[in-house]
Every structure is written in structure tokens, then in C-alpha cells.
Design a protein around this motif. Structure first.
Motif, mmCIF file in Angstrom:
data_model
loop_
_atom_site.group_PDB
_atom_site.id
_atom_site.type_symbol
_atom_site.label_atom_id
_atom_site.label_comp_id
_atom_site.label_asym_id
_atom_site.label_seq_id
_atom_site.Cartn_x
_atom_site.Cartn_y
_atom_site.Cartn_z
ATOM 1 N N ILE A 1 -0.522 4.307 -4.996
ATOM 2 C CA ILE A 1 0.903 4.104 -4.756
ATOM 3 C C ILE A 1 1.655 4.095 -6.087
ATOM 4 C CG2 ILE A 1 0.458 2.835 -2.619
ATOM 5 C CD1 ILE A 1 1.007 0.234 -4.168
ATOM 6 N N ALA B 1 5.537 2.831 3.495
ATOM 7 C CA ALA B 1 4.346 3.691 3.503
ATOM 8 C C ALA B 1 4.721 5.166 3.507
ATOM 9 C CB ALA B 1 3.495 3.373 4.724
ATOM 10 N N TRP C 1 4.093 7.225 0.350
ATOM 11 C CA TRP C 1 2.755 7.573 -0.055
ATOM 12 C C TRP C 1 2.397 8.950 0.500
ATOM 13 C CZ3 TRP C 1 0.266 2.411 2.061
ATOM 14 C CH2 TRP C 1 0.858 1.308 1.419
ATOM 15 N N LEU D 1 0.398 10.204 2.854
ATOM 16 C CA LEU D 1 -0.456 9.718 3.948
ATOM 17 C C LEU D 1 -1.421 10.795 4.443
ATOM 18 C CD1 LEU D 1 2.225 7.703 5.963
ATOM 19 C CD2 LEU D 1 0.619 6.880 4.218
ATOM 20 N N VAL E 1 3.920 -3.481 4.767
ATOM 21 C CA VAL E 1 4.989 -2.523 4.460
ATOM 22 C C VAL E 1 6.069 -2.650 5.506
ATOM 23 C CG1 VAL E 1 3.412 -0.948 3.300
ATOM 24 C CG2 VAL E 1 3.832 -0.666 5.747
ATOM 25 N N TYR F 1 -0.343 -0.125 7.706
ATOM 26 C CA TYR F 1 -0.531 0.032 6.267
ATOM 27 C C TYR F 1 -0.216 -1.282 5.543
ATOM 28 C CZ TYR F 1 -0.583 4.980 7.409
ATOM 29 O OH TYR F 1 -0.890 6.221 7.957
ATOM 30 N N GLY G 1 -2.703 1.099 -1.895
ATOM 31 C CA GLY G 1 -2.315 1.079 -0.497
ATOM 32 C C GLY G 1 -3.503 1.387 0.393
ATOM 33 N N GLY H 1 -4.688 1.926 4.702
ATOM 34 C CA GLY H 1 -4.162 2.195 6.030
ATOM 35 C C GLY H 1 -5.274 2.476 7.010
#
Length: 252
Positions: free
Chosen positions: A24, A35, A38, A40, A87, A93, A109, A111
Motif C-alpha cells: 500500500i 482499498a 490498492w 486489488l 478500510v 480488506y 494491506g 484481503g
């Protein structure tokens, strides 16, 4: 608690077979973490997560799926807190503060692909620190002196107590006593008293007089009885002539 926690038992709070790790960007302001900032779709690492507890501290461990080698570890001393943050735009997350053996920290981070896995992770940390809070309160109560007033049930100096056990409800009847201190005898049944003994002489001690006739003996027996009285003869007269009445009654 043992020194440095090395002798404490480590319990497992939660295990999830797959978790994604994201690098992050550094936080530039106090605004909430999103989130969506990021990448993902391209996680930096994927592995297994195991949440353990040793004493009052929880540990979030990221391990290799196959070998179990430790990738990163985040000690958590409170939740919610700096070690684990949520978040603002998703419940799957979290922001994790990892720490190495030298005490250096970094923020990453994590998730979960399934929302239920994120829920289990959240509940495991909440339950652990709820227990920690209860243990802390119990320890404070045990160490704090009892300030509540205590009831003193002890006897004071010179104080006595009287107990009446088995006391009869009936009152004892007083018995009359004579002046000499001896009680009177109760009356016989029927309420009748026996008459006192008579002072008269009995006929067994009466001797007939010498030279007396048989009629004299009978008179002596009658006279010995004080209760027998001879009634007067109404037909007796002063005349010694037994035939005088017949002579006076004859017709002239």
C-alpha cells in the motif's frame, strides 16, 4: 506471566487457507484508508493466515501454504487499534502493521476473497480482546481493597445475650403451704372427710356388777352405748297396782 512470554501456551484463534497481501502507498493524511487505491487484481503475495494468542497478545501470522514458512507477523495488543485497521470502502480488506525480530515495522494491506473469512477474522480478534478486558477487570478487583462497609457481628466488651430455649408457655401453679413449711394433704376422693375417732368406751371392757340379775346385764349393755337413749313409757303410771285400771274401768 512469564518473562517475554516464552513459557506461555500459544492457542490458535483462527486459520484461513488463503489471504492476499498488498503493498500500500504511504499514508499522507489522516483521511480514511480506501482499498480501491490498492492494486486489488494483482496481489503481491498469497498465502495462509493463522491467528494465535499467547497471553494477552494476539499474533496475525502470514505463512506459506505448502511449507508453512513464516512470511510476516503482526503482534496485536489491542483491537481496534494501530496493529489492525479496517478500510472505509470494504469489509474484506484490512491494514496490518507487521514487525520483524529487530522491532522494525511496516504497513501492508490484506484481503479475503470470501466475505465470511473476513468476518471470522474480525470476530476472532474481538473475542480475544473481550476476554483480555474481563481478565484485567478481575485482576483490578482482586488487588483493590474492599471499600464496602462490613457488618460487625462481634460482641462488644461486657455485652451478653440471653437465649430462651424450650420455655414452657404454661405457668406453674402455686401450692399453698402451712406456716410450718409443710404442704397440706389433698382431700380424699368424693370430698368427704372421715369422722374423728370416738372417745366412748366400748362394751368389750364392761364388766357386769356382782349379784346382778340377767336384766341388769342388759341394762348395763344399753347404758354403755352413749348414742342409745331409752324412750319414756307413755303407758306407765305412778300406781304400782297393775290391775287398777281394770278396776276403775269396770261398770258401776
Amino acid at each position: 506471566m512469564a518473562t517475554d512470554g516464552q513459557f506461555e501456551y500459544e492457542s490458535i484463534l483462527c486459520v484461513k487457507p488463503e489471504v492476499n497481501v498488498y503493498r500500500i502507498p504511504p499514508r499522507t493524511s489522516n483521511r480514511a484508508i480506501r482499498a480501491a487505491d490498492w492494486k486489488l487484481d494483482a496481489p503481491d503475495w498469497t498465502g495462509r493466515m493463522r491467528v494465535t494468542a499467547r497471553g494477552k497478545v494476539a499474533y496475525v501470522k502470514l505463512e506459506d501454504k505448502v511449507s508453512g514458512e513464516l512470511f510476516a507477523q503482526a503482534p496485536v495488543d489491542e483491537y481496534p487499534g494501530v496493529a489492525v485497521e479496517t478500510v472505509s470502502d470494504s469489509s474484506r480488506y484490512f491494514v496490518l502493521r507487521i514487525m520483524d525480530d529487530n522491532g522494525r515495522t511496516a504497513f501492508i494491506g490484506i484481503g479475503f476473497g470470501d466475505r465470511s473469512d473476513a468476518f471470522d477474522f474480525n470476530v476472532a480478534l474481538q473475542d480475544h480482546f473481550k476476554w483480555v478486558k474481563q481478565e484485567t477487570e478481575f485482576s483490578k478487583q482482586a488487588q483493590a481493597p474492599d471499600s464496602t462497609p462490613k457488618l460487625d457481628l462481634g460482641f462488644k466488651e461486657g455485652q451478653t445475650i440471653t437465649l430462651n430455649i424450650g420455655q414452657s408457655k404454661k405457668k406453674d401453679r402455686s401450692r399453698p403451704q402451712s406456716s410450718g413449711g409443710f404442704g397440706l394433704l389433698p382431700p380424699p376422693p368424693g370430698g368427704k372427710l372421715a369422722p374423728p375417732p370416738s372417745s366412748r368406751s366400748t362394751n368389750h371392757n364392761t364388766q357386769p356388777s356382782a349379784g346382778g340379775s340377767d336384766s341388769g346385764c342388759l341394762l348395763d349393755l344399753d347404758s354403755s352405748n352413749s348414742n342409745s337413749v331409752a324412750p319414756p313409757n307413755p303407758t306407765s303410771t305412778g300406781s304400782s297396782d297393775l290391775w287398777g285400771d281394770f278396776d276403775s274401768a269396770s261398770p258401776k
